[in-house]
Design an enzyme around this catalytic site. Structure first.
Site, PDB file in Angstrom:
ATOM      1  N   HIS A  68       0.817  -1.214   0.000  1.00 10.66           N
ATOM      2  CA  HIS A  68       0.000   0.000   0.000  1.00 10.66           C
ATOM      3  C   HIS A  68       0.846   1.258   0.000  1.00 10.66           C
ATOM      4  CE1 HIS A  68       0.639  -0.246   4.435  1.00 10.66           C
ATOM      5  NE2 HIS A  68       0.434   1.056   4.416  1.00 10.66           N
ATOM      6  N   GLU A 111      -4.054   3.756   1.568  1.00 11.47           N
ATOM      7  CA  GLU A 111      -4.334   4.131   2.957  1.00 11.47           C
ATOM      8  C   GLU A 111      -4.553   5.640   3.016  1.00 11.47           C
ATOM      9  OE1 GLU A 111      -2.007   4.453   7.255  1.00 11.47           O
ATOM     10  OE2 GLU A 111      -1.145   3.216   5.659  1.00 11.47           O
ATOM     11  N   HIS A 123       2.040  10.916  -7.984  1.00 16.08           N
ATOM     12  CA  HIS A 123       0.660  10.505  -8.203  1.00 16.08           C
ATOM     13  C   HIS A 123       0.486   9.028  -7.897  1.00 16.08           C
ATOM     14  CE1 HIS A 123       2.651   9.601 -12.090  1.00 16.08           C
ATOM     15  NE2 HIS A 123       1.834   8.553 -12.118  1.00 16.08           N
ATOM     16  N   GLU A 157      -3.485   9.291 -11.965  1.00 15.27           N
ATOM     17  CA  GLU A 157      -3.320   9.010 -13.382  1.00 15.27           C
ATOM     18  C   GLU A 157      -4.312   7.924 -13.786  1.00 15.27           C
ATOM     19  OE1 GLU A 157       0.188   7.907 -16.624  1.00 15.27           O
ATOM     20  OE2 GLU A 157       0.638   7.786 -14.472  1.00 15.27           O
TER      21      GLU A 157
END
Length: 165
Positions: A14, A77, A106, A152
């Site tokens: 994550h 998260e 990003h 994106e």
């Protein structure tokens, strides 16, 4: 290159971003992007929200999603530091794409059809940083989340013959 035995079980689990208002951010990530809340951990001064796309066909209940949160890839998260949503002096977090605070760029999601996804984002009032018709890379887009983080939007499969990279 083959992975070594020592790293064979490693996976990217994550990434974390801080959000000002979890209600607004959760609505965006769940309703606009279609992610599921897979875990929520409340502490005295902050709360962690873990989101991911459901690849189980809706078969996992919340307990299973929570138990498997660290055994999958592509988890986002959201960290909310309590009080930022009502603090009139809070200026927000650095998105990483402007000074000061340039660094993080990003996150990205892949979709079957970038143009159709962007039409949907338009209907939902999502702010764009770059549309597929802008710039040199015509097969991607960038949208902004409620805190100004760039997302994106890429095709699920690149057309290498058309020069997509």
């Amino acid at each position: 290159m083959a992975r070594s035995a020592e790293t064979a079980s490693f996976q990217f689990n994550h990434t974390m971003i801080r959000v000002k208002d979890p209600k607004v951010s959760l609505q965006f990530y769940q309703e606009v992007l279609g992610m599921d809340l897979i875990s929520e951990n409340k502490f005295s001064d902050f709360t962690l929200y873990f989101l991911a796309f459901d690849h189980s066909g809706g078969k996992q209940d919340m307990k299973e999603k929570q138990a498997n949160r660290t055994n999958r890839e592509g988890v986002l998260e959201l960290t909310h530091n309590h009080g930022t949503e009502t603090d009139p002096n809070f200026k927000g977090y650095a998105s990483g794409n402007a000074d000061p605070g340039r660094g993080f760029g990003h996150i990205a999601i892949s979709v079957d059809n970038v143009e159709k996804a962007c039409e949907r984002f338009d209907k939902l009032g999502v702010q764009f940083k770059k549309r597929p018709t802008d710039g040199k890379m015509k097969h991607i887009a960038f949208i902004l989340d409620p805190d100004g983080y760039w997302i994106e939007v890429v095709p699920a499969r690149l057309n290498l013959e058309a020069g997509q990279v």
